[in-house]
Design a protein around this motif. Sequence first.
Motif, PDB file in Angstrom:
ATOM      1  N   THR A  27      42.843  -3.653  11.682  1.00 39.21           N
ATOM      2  CA  THR A  27      41.428  -3.999  11.558  1.00 39.21           C
ATOM      3  C   THR A  27      41.256  -5.253  10.716  1.00 39.21           C
ATOM      4  O   THR A  27      42.021  -5.494   9.779  1.00 39.21           O
ATOM      5  N   THR A  28      40.266  -6.040  11.078  1.00 39.99           N
ATOM      6  CA  THR A  28      39.881  -7.196  10.263  1.00 39.99           C
ATOM      7  C   THR A  28      38.748  -6.836   9.320  1.00 39.99           C
ATOM      8  O   THR A  28      38.336  -7.658   8.510  1.00 39.99           O
ATOM      9  N   GLU A  29      38.226  -5.615   9.450  1.00 44.08           N
ATOM     10  CA  GLU A  29      37.090  -5.180   8.645  1.00 44.08           C
ATOM     11  C   GLU A  29      37.532  -4.197   7.568  1.00 44.08           C
ATOM     12  O   GLU A  29      38.558  -3.540   7.699  1.00 44.08           O
ATOM     13  N   ASN A  30      36.732  -4.094   6.532  1.00 44.56           N
ATOM     14  CA  ASN A  30      37.040  -3.178   5.438  1.00 44.56           C
ATOM     15  C   ASN A  30      37.090  -1.745   5.958  1.00 44.56           C
ATOM     16  O   ASN A  30      36.064  -1.208   6.409  1.00 44.56           O
ATOM     17  N   PRO A  31      38.252  -1.100   5.935  1.00 40.78           N
ATOM     18  CA  PRO A  31      38.346   0.258   6.489  1.00 40.78           C
ATOM     19  C   PRO A  31      37.478   1.269   5.744  1.00 40.78           C
ATOM     20  O   PRO A  31      37.115   2.306   6.301  1.00 40.78           O
ATOM     21  N   SER A  32      37.128   0.981   4.502  1.00 45.83           N
ATOM     22  CA  SER A  32      36.255   1.896   3.759  1.00 45.83           C
ATOM     23  C   SER A  32      34.920   2.069   4.456  1.00 45.83           C
ATOM     24  O   SER A  32      34.282   3.117   4.362  1.00 45.83           O
ATOM     25  N   PHE A  33      34.480   1.015   5.167  1.00 48.29           N
ATOM     26  CA  PHE A  33      33.190   1.055   5.843  1.00 48.29           C
ATOM     27  C   PHE A  33      33.316   1.359   7.331  1.00 48.29           C
ATOM     28  O   PHE A  33      32.411   1.908   7.941  1.00 48.29           O
ATOM     29  N   GLU A  34      34.444   0.956   7.933  1.00 49.61           N
ATOM     30  CA  GLU A  34      34.543   0.977   9.391  1.00 49.61           C
ATOM     31  C   GLU A  34      35.411   2.088   9.962  1.00 49.61           C
ATOM     32  O   GLU A  34      35.401   2.312  11.162  1.00 49.61           O
ATOM     33  N   VAL A  35      36.195   2.757   9.117  1.00 46.22           N
ATOM     34  CA  VAL A  35      37.078   3.818   9.609  1.00 46.22           C
ATOM     35  C   VAL A  35      36.599   5.148   9.046  1.00 46.22           C
ATOM     36  O   VAL A  35      36.274   5.247   7.856  1.00 46.22           O
ATOM     37  N   ASN A  36      36.539   6.164   9.908  1.00 49.96           N
ATOM     38  CA  ASN A  36      36.089   7.488   9.476  1.00 49.96           C
ATOM     39  C   ASN A  36      36.879   7.966   8.262  1.00 49.96           C
ATOM     40  O   ASN A  36      38.101   7.795   8.198  1.00 49.96           O
ATOM     41  N   SER A  37      36.178   8.590   7.332  1.00 49.12           N
ATOM     42  CA  SER A  37      36.838   9.046   6.107  1.00 49.12           C
ATOM     43  C   SER A  37      37.943  10.054   6.412  1.00 49.12           C
ATOM     44  O   SER A  37      38.978  10.075   5.736  1.00 49.12           O
ATOM     45  N   ALA A  38      37.734  10.892   7.437  1.00 53.25           N
ATOM     46  CA  ALA A  38      38.753  11.894   7.779  1.00 53.25           C
ATOM     47  C   ALA A  38      40.032  11.223   8.252  1.00 53.25           C
ATOM     48  O   ALA A  38      41.144  11.619   7.872  1.00 53.25           O
ATOM     49  N   LEU A  39      39.899  10.185   9.067  1.00 49.75           N
ATOM     50  CA  LEU A  39      41.071   9.457   9.551  1.00 49.75           C
ATOM     51  C   LEU A  39      41.675   8.626   8.423  1.00 49.75           C
ATOM     52  O   LEU A  39      42.904   8.549   8.278  1.00 49.75           O
ATOM     53  N   LEU A  40      40.813   8.044   7.613  1.00 53.76           N
ATOM     54  CA  LEU A  40      41.276   7.204   6.502  1.00 53.76           C
ATOM     55  C   LEU A  40      42.089   8.017   5.499  1.00 53.76           C
ATOM     56  O   LEU A  40      43.062   7.529   4.926  1.00 53.76           O
ATOM     57  N   SER A  41      41.686   9.280   5.295  1.00 54.14           N
ATOM     58  CA  SER A  41      42.391  10.121   4.324  1.00 54.14           C
ATOM     59  C   SER A  41      43.799  10.500   4.793  1.00 54.14           C
ATOM     60  O   SER A  41      44.626  10.934   3.992  1.00 54.14           O
ATOM     61  N   ARG A  42      44.059  10.331   6.078  1.00 51.74           N
ATOM     62  CA  ARG A  42      45.367  10.688   6.636  1.00 51.74           C
ATOM     63  C   ARG A  42      46.263   9.470   6.857  1.00 51.74           C
ATOM     64  O   ARG A  42      47.328   9.577   7.461  1.00 51.74           O
ATOM     65  N   ALA A  43      45.801   8.293   6.407  1.00 48.69           N
ATOM     66  CA  ALA A  43      46.560   7.068   6.652  1.00 48.69           C
ATOM     67  C   ALA A  43      46.617   6.213   5.386  1.00 48.69           C
ATOM     68  O   ALA A  43      45.623   6.069   4.674  1.00 48.69           O
ATOM     69  N   ALA A  44      47.771   5.656   5.113  1.00 49.58           N
ATOM     70  CA  ALA A  44      47.889   4.687   4.017  1.00 49.58           C
ATOM     71  C   ALA A  44      47.254   3.374   4.462  1.00 49.58           C
ATOM     72  O   ALA A  44      47.289   3.020   5.642  1.00 49.58           O
ATOM     73  N   VAL A  45      46.653   2.663   3.530  1.00 49.15           N
ATOM     74  CA  VAL A  45      46.029   1.371   3.841  1.00 49.15           C
ATOM     75  C   VAL A  45      46.875   0.259   3.230  1.00 49.15           C
ATOM     76  O   VAL A  45      47.138   0.253   2.026  1.00 49.15           O
ATOM     77  N   TYR A  46      47.294  -0.669   4.073  1.00 50.72           N
ATOM     78  CA  TYR A  46      48.043  -1.839   3.623  1.00 50.72           C
ATOM     79  C   TYR A  46      47.204  -3.084   3.877  1.00 50.72           C
ATOM     80  O   TYR A  46      46.736  -3.304   4.990  1.00 50.72           O
ATOM     81  N   VAL A  47      47.035  -3.891   2.835  1.00 55.09           N
ATOM     82  CA  VAL A  47      46.192  -5.082   2.925  1.00 55.09           C
ATOM     83  C   VAL A  47      47.075  -6.309   3.159  1.00 55.09           C
ATOM     84  O   VAL A  47      47.933  -6.642   2.329  1.00 55.09           O
ATOM     85  N   LEU A  48      46.864  -6.981   4.298  1.00 60.45           N
ATOM     86  CA  LEU A  48      47.619  -8.182   4.632  1.00 60.45           C
ATOM     87  C   LEU A  48      46.811  -9.420   4.245  1.00 60.45           C
ATOM     88  O   LEU A  48      45.579  -9.423   4.346  1.00 60.45           O
ATOM     89  N   GLN A  49      47.506 -10.464   3.820  1.00 60.40           N
ATOM     90  CA  GLN A  49      46.865 -11.677   3.332  1.00 60.40           C
ATOM     91  C   GLN A  49      47.035 -12.815   4.341  1.00 60.40           C
ATOM     92  O   GLN A  49      47.999 -12.830   5.120  1.00 60.40           O
ATOM     93  N   PRO A  50      46.114 -13.797   4.319  1.00 64.87           N
ATOM     94  CA  PRO A  50      46.322 -14.999   5.149  1.00 64.87           C
ATOM     95  C   PRO A  50      47.640 -15.667   4.771  1.00 64.87           C
ATOM     96  O   PRO A  50      48.063 -15.616   3.614  1.00 64.87           O
ATOM     97  N   LEU A  51      48.280 -16.284   5.739  1.00 67.30           N
ATOM     98  CA  LEU A  51      49.547 -16.936   5.455  1.00 67.30           C
ATOM     99  C   LEU A  51      49.316 -18.183   4.602  1.00 67.30           C
ATOM    100  O   LEU A  51      48.326 -18.891   4.773  1.00 67.30           O
ATOM    101  N   SER A  52      50.236 -18.443   3.699  1.00 69.39           N
ATOM    102  CA  SER A  52      50.129 -19.601   2.814  1.00 69.39           C
ATOM    103  C   SER A  52      50.515 -20.870   3.572  1.00 69.39           C
ATOM    104  O   SER A  52      51.066 -20.820   4.681  1.00 69.39           O
ATOM    105  N   GLU A  53      50.273 -22.016   2.948  1.00 68.49           N
ATOM    106  CA  GLU A  53      50.664 -23.291   3.564  1.00 68.49           C
ATOM    107  C   GLU A  53      52.169 -23.342   3.781  1.00 68.49           C
ATOM    108  O   GLU A  53      52.637 -23.808   4.824  1.00 68.49           O
TER     109      GLU A  53
END
Length: 433
Positions: free
Chosen positions: A140-166
């Motif tokens: 997802t490109t959106e904040n999972p706290s707002f866009e993913v159901n809490s029940a599904l979110l509670s069963r999945a680890a969240v990994y935050v990816l960053q834009p690639l550097s120069e």
Amino acid sequence: MKPVPAPSPHAPLAERLRPRNLAEVIGQQHMLGEGMALRLAFESGQPHSCILWGPPGVGKTTIARLMADAFDAQFLTISAVLGGVKDIREAVERAEAARTGLSPQRTILFVDEVHRFNKSQQDAFLPHVESGLFTFIGATTENPSFEVNSALLSRAAVYVLQPLSEDDLKLIVTKAQAIDAVPAIESAAIDRLIAYADGDARRLLNTLETLSVAAGSEKLAEITDAWLLKVLGERMRRYDKGGDQFYDTISALHKSVRGSDPDAALYWFVRMLDGGADPRYMARRFIRMASEDIGLADPRALRLALDAADVYERLGSPEGELALAECVIYLAVAPKSNAVYKAFNEAKAWVKKDGTRPVPMHLRNAPTKLMKALDHGKGYRYAHDEEGGFAAGERYLPEGMAEPGFYRPVDRGLELRIADKLRELKNRNNQKI
């Protein structure tokens, strides 16, 4: 783990350069480096459901594919933009077949843009994630706290990816040149390409492929900065007009105004314009800032914000944007006060929890003889007839209600004088008690 076959030389450049193991992944070392969370998940031997959250072109699909390869799992993918419950049902059937086949195999189900699925569609994954039928990976490109159901979110680890550097993006250019996918590129042209990609590897690779074809048709031995600028035209930055990046940028603008930094405020304002934000939206936000963060410390700010919005409506872009720039600089340098904002919120909270108090008789309207006979308006003191235009000692709150003190002027701007005035009026009231 079975070896990943090399892609065809005729495959798109993005596919030819797609990493075939963790060591080839460019960027995301805060998660994939030695001892980091996602790296440990790969090395654990046990896949787990997760959400990969980050902007476009930073490796979400690649990481999901590598996870399937690492665990020798069947890799199924669903696009939430195009798919629906039917696709989920088919994925479940294929996962069951893989689990119960002659050579039982795990399944990793990758759902791209999972935020596009509604609540009921996301709920369809839950029983199968819980039963272990498949490992769920959502991108997802959106904040999972707002866009993913809490029940599904509670069963999945969240990994935050960053834009690639120069440096990451330059390494991708080097890799593309190493397989002769693109001709030589002038150093200044590489810098422009990196800025154009704006942290998005997919965008960089697609641009490199387009440039390679164009350079080949013109028989260019080297891509120069001048030629690149002619081909790309005006450099446009990636911008998500409705997602997290949009709200992060407007947040930075608002906080820069509140922090009285005109350069930062102007920078974020221009960033939003450059990214395609609607100037009318910006004008509405400026009006809000004038009320929320400046208020009565400088009432001219609200008037200027309204005038800037009106000027933009009259002139449009780009001429009208100058009035908005003038406004944002004024808002940044104006004295700040949130006293009105706080007073309004405190009054709302008070009224919400308090009972409905009757209007005192002397403040009631008395347009008819009957109402006057019932003492509506009786004893009311007309302030204009009083000394200094102020009826000292008069009460305007409901009976029995103490002075709540909602409005507390700050010691900045015009509110310094307002505070002095209120102290004077309070002293006059006290003298009448």
